[in-house]
Design a protein around this motif. Structure first.
Motif, short mmCIF file in Angstrom:
data_model
loop_
_atom_site.label_atom_id
_atom_site.label_comp_id
_atom_site.label_asym_id
_atom_site.label_seq_id
_atom_site.Cartn_x
_atom_site.Cartn_y
_atom_site.Cartn_z
N MET A 171 76.49 60.99 57.76
CA MET A 171 76.55 60.21 56.53
C MET A 171 77.84 59.40 56.43
SD MET A 171 75.03 63.12 53.93
CE MET A 171 74.93 61.97 52.56
N GLN A 172 78.73 59.54 57.41
CA GLN A 172 79.99 58.79 57.41
C GLN A 172 79.92 57.68 58.44
OE1 GLN A 172 83.41 61.48 57.67
NE2 GLN A 172 82.07 63.18 57.12
N VAL A 173 80.48 56.53 58.10
CA VAL A 173 80.38 55.37 58.96
C VAL A 173 81.14 55.58 60.26
CG1 VAL A 173 80.87 52.91 59.16
CG2 VAL A 173 80.09 53.86 56.98
N GLY A 174 82.36 56.09 60.17
CA GLY A 174 83.21 56.23 61.35
C GLY A 174 82.58 57.03 62.47
N PRO A 175 82.13 58.27 62.21
CA PRO A 175 81.50 59.05 63.29
C PRO A 175 80.24 58.42 63.85
CG PRO A 175 82.17 60.49 61.49
CD PRO A 175 82.35 59.08 61.01
N VAL A 176 79.46 57.73 63.01
CA VAL A 176 78.22 57.12 63.49
C VAL A 176 78.52 55.98 64.47
CG1 VAL A 176 76.20 55.77 62.82
CG2 VAL A 176 76.85 57.78 61.50
N VAL A 177 79.41 55.06 64.07
CA VAL A 177 79.71 53.94 64.96
C VAL A 177 80.46 54.42 66.21
CG1 VAL A 177 79.70 52.28 63.08
CG2 VAL A 177 81.85 53.37 63.72
N ASP A 178 81.21 55.50 66.08
CA ASP A 178 81.89 56.05 67.26
C ASP A 178 80.88 56.60 68.26
OD1 ASP A 178 84.37 57.12 68.67
OD2 ASP A 178 83.30 58.98 68.29
N ARG A 179 79.86 57.30 67.78
CA ARG A 179 78.85 57.84 68.69
C ARG A 179 78.06 56.71 69.34
NH1 ARG A 179 75.39 62.80 66.47
NH2 ARG A 179 74.42 62.34 68.50
N ILE A 180 77.74 55.66 68.58
CA ILE A 180 77.02 54.54 69.17
C ILE A 180 77.86 53.87 70.24
CG2 ILE A 180 76.07 52.26 68.69
CD1 ILE A 180 75.29 53.27 65.92
N ALA A 181 79.15 53.69 69.97
CA ALA A 181 80.03 53.05 70.95
C ALA A 181 80.17 53.91 72.20
CB ALA A 181 81.41 52.80 70.32
N ARG A 182 80.27 55.23 72.04
CA ARG A 182 80.39 56.09 73.21
C ARG A 182 79.12 56.06 74.05
NH1 ARG A 182 80.59 61.09 71.82
NH2 ARG A 182 80.79 60.99 69.55
N GLU A 183 77.96 56.03 73.39
CA GLU A 183 76.71 55.92 74.14
C GLU A 183 76.66 54.59 74.90
OE1 GLU A 183 74.00 57.69 74.62
OE2 GLU A 183 73.71 59.15 73.02
N ALA A 184 77.06 53.50 74.24
CA ALA A 184 77.03 52.20 74.89
C ALA A 184 77.98 52.15 76.08
CB ALA A 184 77.39 51.11 73.89
N LEU A 185 79.15 52.75 75.94
CA LEU A 185 80.11 52.76 77.04
C LEU A 185 79.60 53.61 78.21
CD1 LEU A 185 83.45 53.07 75.03
CD2 LEU A 185 82.64 51.08 76.31
N ARG A 186 78.90 54.70 77.91
CA ARG A 186 78.34 55.50 78.99
C ARG A 186 77.27 54.72 79.76
NH1 ARG A 186 79.22 60.28 75.72
NH2 ARG A 186 77.30 59.91 74.55
N VAL A 187 76.45 53.96 79.02
CA VAL A 187 75.43 53.15 79.69
C VAL A 187 76.10 52.11 80.59
CG1 VAL A 187 73.56 51.50 79.33
CG2 VAL A 187 73.75 53.49 77.85
N ALA A 188 77.14 51.46 80.08
CA ALA A 188 77.84 50.45 80.89
C ALA A 188 78.47 51.08 82.12
CB ALA A 188 78.90 49.75 80.04
N ALA A 189 79.01 52.29 81.98
CA ALA A 189 79.64 52.95 83.12
C ALA A 189 78.62 53.35 84.18
CB ALA A 189 80.43 54.17 82.66
N ARG A 190 77.37 53.68 83.75
CA ARG A 190 76.34 54.08 84.71
C ARG A 190 75.71 52.91 85.42
NH1 ARG A 190 74.27 57.78 80.55
NH2 ARG A 190 72.57 56.31 80.24
N GLN A 191 75.83 51.71 84.85
CA GLN A 191 75.19 50.56 85.47
C GLN A 191 75.87 50.24 86.80
OE1 GLN A 191 72.56 48.87 84.63
NE2 GLN A 191 72.17 49.69 82.59
N PRO A 192 75.08 50.06 87.87
CA PRO A 192 75.69 49.65 89.14
C PRO A 192 76.27 48.25 89.02
CG PRO A 192 73.31 49.54 89.27
CD PRO A 192 73.62 50.21 87.96
N ALA A 193 77.34 48.00 89.74
CA ALA A 193 78.00 46.71 89.67
C ALA A 193 77.08 45.61 90.18
CB ALA A 193 79.29 46.73 90.49
N ALA A 194 77.09 44.49 89.49
CA ALA A 194 76.27 43.35 89.90
C ALA A 194 77.06 42.53 90.91
CB ALA A 194 75.89 42.50 88.69
N GLY A 195 76.72 42.68 92.16
CA GLY A 195 77.46 42.01 93.20
C GLY A 195 77.04 40.56 93.37
N PRO A 196 77.80 39.79 94.15
CA PRO A 196 77.45 38.39 94.39
C PRO A 196 76.18 38.27 95.21
CG PRO A 196 79.25 39.07 95.81
CD PRO A 196 79.02 40.21 94.86
N GLU A 197 75.46 37.20 95.00
CA GLU A 197 74.20 36.98 95.70
C GLU A 197 74.50 36.40 97.08
OE1 GLU A 197 71.50 34.75 93.35
OE2 GLU A 197 71.71 36.03 91.58
N GLN A 198 74.91 37.26 97.99
CA GLN A 198 75.28 36.79 99.33
C GLN A 198 74.07 36.50 100.19
OE1 GLN A 198 77.75 39.97 100.74
NE2 GLN A 198 79.46 39.46 99.39
#
Length: 430
Positions: A171-198
């Motif tokens: 019910m508090q804004v701070g913990p909710v947006v913090d959890r969303i941000a942590r989930e988003a950062l975990r998704v970004a960290a799991r994404q494989p790097a997009a390499g150049p189209e060699q």
């Protein structure tokens, strides 16, 4: 990359309680076997007095177990009714997507699992009590089962405290947006790097279209698609992006090959479709933009005339800037998945830098022109990102900064107010 099946189970609320009920039955069978072994050993030793003492202890424990079994379901109903009301209030104040945090929360599933397991275990224990009073005829005395029941009750009380604390934090804004941000950062960290189209991709030789109900492309089983492509000697390209809405007949996968398909056999469309998950809602598993989307939704609702809460929008902007700063140095765009030999087998698109910046600032910029607290925080965030982002990625940031200044100049009449609204401040109005 985590298994899609595991992620899909995390988005359900039935799997953990069901597994807990099965575990409760197994635990009762094990405890019953221990109780039977204890009585059998005492009978072999001729210790009938000890059996009678155990039966007396078990009779006293039966009253407690009976009370537990009758009160537990009432306790479960009251607790979760209050919790669902709290979640409903949070969804109304922030965004309906906050309910997903409740569904995915480990403490929510663990609490319900232990509560239901305690109730079922106590019912099973009651069936173990025998009407026989002669110690020489008793085959089992549920002493161990009663002790386990008391342990489960103690665990339920501890989890109840943790569960209420976690639910109130929703019910508090701070913990909710913090959890969303942590989930988003975990998704970004799991994404494989997009390499150049060699290496250029081979030409397209076929497509697989979506069959079934319309829905959102939640994720794909990367490992299965890579195996299928390697087995057939082709390259697969995911045509839509994760999070796109699909209707029946929409092309999903393109088959690419230089020399046709090995042995004249194309990959089975049924196998390829089974590796593509389409559902009702987007999930965090492979969706880089979902976290930003939720943060922006909360900020937009906070800036609406009905709510008028710019401080909440500033808190969301804090996390938006945090996410963009984390992905600024990462390669984005086309992701190429390779097999064990390093051969490209699957190609898919992820949001590039321009897409993420537009998602973060386009809508908020248009709704915040008359809120100096938000414009000042947005300018400070853009300035920070200009320092952190590579030179090639500054153009969209400069574009949104210029558009924000133009929007403030049109919306604010007095020059002094315009100057105040266009001063960068990391706290908005500190």
């Amino acid at each position: 990359m985590l298994s899609p099946t595991r992620e899909h189970l995390r988005d359900t609320f039935w799997f953990a309680p069901t597994a807990g009920l099965v575990g409760a039955i197994a635990l009762w069978l094990a405890a019953s076997a221990v109780d039977a072994e204890i009585v059998a050993y005492l009978r072999e030793q001729g210790a009938y007095a000890e059996i009678e003492d155990l039966a007396g202890i078990a009779d006293d424990a039966k009253v407690i177990v009976t009370t537990i079994s009758s009160a537990m379901m009432t306790f479960i109903g009251v607790v979760f009714s209050i919790s669902l009301v709290a979640v409903q209030m949070a969804a109304g104040q922030l965004t309906p997507r906050v309910v997903r945090l409740f569904v995915r929360g480990r403490i929510s599933k663990l609490t319900l699992t232990v509560f239901l397991s305690t109730f079922l275990f106590s019912l099973l224990v009651l069936t173990s009590y025998e009407s026989e009073t002669d110690p020489r005829q008793v085959t089992s005395v549920p002493v161990v089962q009663s002790v386990v029941t008391l342990v489960l009750v103690g665990l339920s009380l501890l989890l109840f405290i943790a569960y209420v604390t976690t639910t109130l934090r929703l019910m508090q804004v701070g913990p909710v947006v913090d959890r969303i941000a942590r989930e988003a950062l975990r998704v970004a960290a799991r994404q494989p790097a997009a390499g150049p189209e060699q290496v250029p991709l081979p030409p397209e030789v076929g497509r697989v279209v979506h069959r079934g109900r319309a829905g959102v492309l939640r994720d794909v089983d990367v490992a299965r698609l890579v195996r299928v492509a390697r087995r057939q000697g082709v390259v697969l390209r995911l045509i839509p992006r994760i999070g796109d809405h699909l209707v029946p007949g929409t092309p999903v996968l393109a088959v690419l090959s230089d020399a046709g398909v090995r042995d004249g056999r194309a990959p089975s469309p049924a196998v390829l479709r089974s590796a593509v998950s389409v559902g009702v809602d987007r999930t965090f598993h492979q969706d880089m933009g979902l976290g930003l989307r939720q943060l922006v939704d909360i900020a937009l609702r906070a800036l609406s005339p009905a709510v008028n809460d710019p401080t909440t929008a500033v808190q969301c902007l804090d996390r938006v800037v945090q996410f963009l700063a984390a992905v600024a140095p990462r390669p984005l765009g086309t992701v190429r998945h390779c097999d064990r030999r390093g051969v490209v087998r699957l190609v898919r698109e992820v949001p590039d830098w321009d897409d993420l910046v537009d998602l973060a600032f386009a809508e908020l910029r248009g709704c915040s022109a008359q809120s100096p607290q938000v414009t000042r925080r947005m300018l400070a965030g853009i300035d920070d990102l200009l320092l952190l982002a590579p030179a090639a990625r500054r153009e969209p940031l400069l574009r949104h900064r210029a558009l924000l200044e133009q929007a403030v100049e049109r919306a604010v009449a007095l020059p002094a107010d315009r100057g105040f609204a266009l001063e960068a401040d990391r706290q908005g109005i500190g």
